[in-house]
Design a protein around this motif. Structure first.
Motif, PDB file in Angstrom:
ATOM      1  N   ALA A 139       0.827  -1.206   0.000  1.00 44.43           N
ATOM      2  CA  ALA A 139       0.000   0.000   0.000  1.00 44.43           C
ATOM      3  C   ALA A 139       0.858   1.252   0.000  1.00 44.43           C
ATOM      4  N   ASP A 140       1.930   1.232   0.778  1.00 47.45           N
ATOM      5  CA  ASP A 140       2.852   2.362   0.831  1.00 47.45           C
ATOM      6  C   ASP A 140       3.526   2.556  -0.524  1.00 47.45           C
ATOM      7  N   ALA A 141       3.939   1.462  -1.163  1.00 45.48           N
ATOM      8  CA  ALA A 141       4.600   1.538  -2.474  1.00 45.48           C
ATOM      9  C   ALA A 141       3.677   2.125  -3.526  1.00 45.48           C
ATOM     10  N   LEU A 142       2.373   1.808  -3.443  1.00 44.99           N
ATOM     11  CA  LEU A 142       1.417   2.290  -4.437  1.00 44.99           C
ATOM     12  C   LEU A 142       1.134   3.784  -4.288  1.00 44.99           C
ATOM     13  N   GLN A 143       1.488   4.360  -3.157  1.00 45.58           N
ATOM     14  CA  GLN A 143       1.364   5.802  -2.994  1.00 45.58           C
ATOM     15  C   GLN A 143       2.450   6.534  -3.773  1.00 45.58           C
ATOM     16  N   LYS A 144       3.545   5.828  -4.041  1.00 43.70           N
ATOM     17  CA  LYS A 144       4.674   6.433  -4.754  1.00 43.70           C
ATOM     18  C   LYS A 144       4.622   6.160  -6.252  1.00 43.70           C
ATOM     19  N   GLN A 145       4.192   4.943  -6.628  1.00 44.81           N
ATOM     20  CA  GLN A 145       4.090   4.592  -8.033  1.00 44.81           C
ATOM     21  C   GLN A 145       2.807   3.791  -8.230  1.00 44.81           C
ATOM     22  N   ASP A 146       1.958   4.259  -9.142  1.00 45.25           N
ATOM     23  CA  ASP A 146       0.678   3.600  -9.362  1.00 45.25           C
ATOM     24  C   ASP A 146       0.892   2.198  -9.935  1.00 45.25           C
ATOM     25  N   LEU A 147      -0.135   1.362  -9.838  1.00 39.73           N
ATOM     26  CA  LEU A 147       0.009  -0.058 -10.119  1.00 39.73           C
ATOM     27  C   LEU A 147       0.460  -0.352 -11.541  1.00 39.73           C
ATOM     28  N   TYR A 148      -0.036   0.396 -12.539  1.00 40.06           N
ATOM     29  CA  TYR A 148       0.230   0.014 -13.921  1.00 40.06           C
ATOM     30  C   TYR A 148       1.142   0.970 -14.689  1.00 40.06           C
ATOM     31  N   ILE A 149       1.697   1.969 -14.034  1.00 40.11           N
ATOM     32  CA  ILE A 149       2.579   2.895 -14.749  1.00 40.11           C
ATOM     33  C   ILE A 149       3.825   2.172 -15.259  1.00 40.11           C
ATOM     34  N   ASN A 150       4.394   1.275 -14.451  1.00 41.11           N
ATOM     35  CA  ASN A 150       5.590   0.550 -14.871  1.00 41.11           C
ATOM     36  C   ASN A 150       5.309  -0.382 -16.045  1.00 41.11           C
ATOM     37  N   SER A 151       4.176  -1.085 -15.987  1.00 41.86           N
ATOM     38  CA  SER A 151       3.806  -1.996 -17.068  1.00 41.86           C
ATOM     39  C   SER A 151       3.593  -1.247 -18.371  1.00 41.86           C
ATOM     40  N   ALA A 152       2.900  -0.104 -18.292  1.00 39.98           N
ATOM     41  CA  ALA A 152       2.627   0.679 -19.493  1.00 39.98           C
ATOM     42  C   ALA A 152       3.923   1.179 -20.117  1.00 39.98           C
ATOM     43  N   LEU A 153       4.824   1.690 -19.298  1.00 40.26           N
ATOM     44  CA  LEU A 153       6.114   2.164 -19.804  1.00 40.26           C
ATOM     45  C   LEU A 153       6.917   1.026 -20.417  1.00 40.26           C
ATOM     46  N   ALA A 154       6.946  -0.127 -19.736  1.00 36.84           N
ATOM     47  CA  ALA A 154       7.731  -1.260 -20.229  1.00 36.84           C
ATOM     48  C   ALA A 154       7.228  -1.727 -21.590  1.00 36.84           C
ATOM     49  N   GLN A 155       5.906  -1.814 -21.749  1.00 41.19           N
ATOM     50  CA  GLN A 155       5.347  -2.281 -23.017  1.00 41.19           C
ATOM     51  C   GLN A 155       5.584  -1.283 -24.137  1.00 41.19           C
ATOM     52  N   MET A 156       5.386  -0.012 -23.889  1.00 43.06           N
ATOM     53  CA  MET A 156       5.591   0.997 -24.920  1.00 43.06           C
ATOM     54  C   MET A 156       7.068   1.137 -25.266  1.00 43.06           C
ATOM     55  N   GLY A 157       7.922   1.080 -24.246  1.00 37.55           N
ATOM     56  CA  GLY A 157       9.357   1.241 -24.481  1.00 37.55           C
ATOM     57  C   GLY A 157       9.964   0.082 -25.249  1.00 37.55           C
ATOM     58  N   THR A 158       9.590  -1.135 -24.880  1.00 40.09           N
ATOM     59  CA  THR A 158      10.134  -2.287 -25.595  1.00 40.09           C
ATOM     60  C   THR A 158       9.515  -2.400 -26.990  1.00 40.09           C
ATOM     61  N   SER A 159       8.337  -1.821 -27.181  1.00 41.85           N
ATOM     62  CA  SER A 159       7.754  -1.748 -28.520  1.00 41.85           C
ATOM     63  C   SER A 159       8.612  -0.868 -29.418  1.00 41.85           C
ATOM     64  N   LEU A 160       9.134   0.229 -28.873  1.00 41.51           N
ATOM     65  CA  LEU A 160      10.051   1.074 -29.642  1.00 41.51           C
ATOM     66  C   LEU A 160      11.319   0.299 -29.997  1.00 41.51           C
ATOM     67  N   LEU A 161      11.848  -0.453 -29.033  1.00 38.56           N
ATOM     68  CA  LEU A 161      13.046  -1.248 -29.286  1.00 38.56           C
ATOM     69  C   LEU A 161      12.782  -2.306 -30.358  1.00 38.56           C
ATOM     70  N   TRP A 162      11.622  -2.947 -30.279  1.00 42.01           N
ATOM     71  CA  TRP A 162      11.254  -3.963 -31.272  1.00 42.01           C
ATOM     72  C   TRP A 162      11.201  -3.345 -32.677  1.00 42.01           C
ATOM     73  N   SER A 163      10.684  -2.130 -32.774  1.00 39.13           N
ATOM     74  CA  SER A 163      10.602  -1.476 -34.080  1.00 39.13           C
ATOM     75  C   SER A 163      11.991  -1.174 -34.637  1.00 39.13           C
ATOM     76  N   LEU A 164      12.969  -0.927 -33.760  1.00 34.49           N
ATOM     77  CA  LEU A 164      14.341  -0.716 -34.234  1.00 34.49           C
ATOM     78  C   LEU A 164      14.870  -1.971 -34.907  1.00 34.49           C
ATOM     79  N   PHE A 165      14.630  -3.128 -34.274  1.00 40.28           N
ATOM     80  CA  PHE A 165      15.088  -4.392 -34.839  1.00 40.28           C
ATOM     81  C   PHE A 165      14.363  -4.721 -36.145  1.00 40.28           C
ATOM     82  N   ARG A 166      13.074  -4.441 -36.205  1.00 44.08           N
ATOM     83  CA  ARG A 166      12.278  -4.873 -37.344  1.00 44.08           C
ATOM     84  C   ARG A 166      12.308  -3.900 -38.514  1.00 44.08           C
ATOM     85  N   GLN A 167      12.361  -2.595 -38.230  1.00 49.16           N
ATOM     86  CA  GLN A 167      12.292  -1.603 -39.294  1.00 49.16           C
ATOM     87  C   GLN A 167      13.652  -1.039 -39.680  1.00 49.16           C
ATOM     88  N   GLY A 168      14.615  -1.131 -38.766  1.00 47.04           N
ATOM     89  CA  GLY A 168      15.959  -0.655 -39.076  1.00 47.04           C
ATOM     90  C   GLY A 168      16.112   0.848 -39.057  1.00 47.04           C
TER      91      GLY A 168
END
Length: 268
Positions: free
Chosen positions: A217-246
């Motif tokens: 509960a204390d940790a969720l006051q500092k970082q919301d539950l899904y902010i990390n997941s959203a960033l990880a998915q969007m960020g690795t999607s950018l990395l994936w596009s580097l590999f696939r699109q060049g």
């Protein structure tokens, strides 16, 4: 008539057509880092299926798993007390048959100054909590980029950062990446470090309260539950596009999860 060309960055061939797996230093195994590692497992499997040499990851974190880490981070109660990096890497290796490595120390200047090549990798991904850690990473990357021509000489830095419900990702090059001549695009060789481009904003972007959380509960006051997941998915999607699109038209984004709004950062 003058026609403005679109600015793009062409990805270094060491990512696109490597002889050996692309070396990655993933720094931080917490809320974002633990989820980025899962995405890298998926990415490695997919790259291998496409005939790519895949990824070789080293996860850096010296912290142990605590009660407050459960739920928001990718750990279970059975792993309490274990080192985060070891628990995550063992799980990834068992699931995917990889031989990825865990570094149970902080990623710091000591890792570089001892002459070990562990601190150097083609791609560095940082999921760290402090401004100071970013400046240390930047210093190591600059020094590593000036030494030798070994295969894992640093080329790119992908930095994740977040507050409670907002965050950002920025892709940088370590020095200049040779670009091909193009009649269609304006090729950009250098993408600046987050520590250079946003140096004035970094001290303001992170909470002054860096005390450890004592509960979920204390940790969720500092970082919301899904902010990390959203960033990880969007960020690795950018990395994936580097590999696939060049090539990259975008080099990052700002995300406000509370308002379901994102703002891309363009190359150039």
């Amino acid at each position: 008539m003058n026609i403005t060309k679109q600015k793009v960055h062409f990805v270094d061939n060491e990512l696109l057509n490597p002889t050996n797996p692309v070396t990655i230093n993933l720094i931080g195994a917490g809320g974002t880092g633990s989820k980025v590692l899962t995405a890298l497992v998926e990415m490695n499997h997919s790259l291998l299926a496409l005939g790519h040499a895949g990824l070789q990851v080293r996860l850096w974190d010296d912290d142990t798993i605590k009660e407050a880490n459960l739920g928001r981070q990718r750990f279970s109660s059975a792993e309490l007390g274990l080192l985060k990096s070891v628990a995550l890497i063992n799980r990834a290796n068992r699931w995917a048959g990889t031989r990825w490595k865990a570094a149970t120390t902080k990623y710091g200047l000591e890792s570089f100054n001892d002459g070990s090549t562990k601190a150097s990798a083609t791609l560095t991904i940082s999921c760290v909590d402090t401004v100071q850690a970013r400046f240390v990473i930047a210093e190591i990357l600059v020094k590593s980029g000036q030494t030798g021509n070994y295969s894992n000489r640093p080329k790119y830095w992908l930095d994740f950062g977040n507050a409670q419900g907002t965050g950002q990702l920025l892709l940088s090059t370590v020095g200049k990446i040779a670009q091909p001549k193009s009649e269609l695009f304006d090729a950009v060789a250098n993408l600046p470090f987050v520590t250079d481009e946003f140096a004035d904003l970094l001290p303001k972007s992170e909470s002054i309260d860096d005390t450890p959380s004592c509960s979920v509960a204390d940790a969720l006051q500092k970082q919301d539950l899904y902010i990390n997941s959203a960033l990880a998915q969007m960020g690795t999607s950018l990395l994936w596009s580097l590999f696939r699109q060049g090539m990259a038209v975008h080099r990052g984004f700002f995300l406000n999860l509370g308002e379901f709004r994102s703002q891309p950062i363009m190359v150039g």
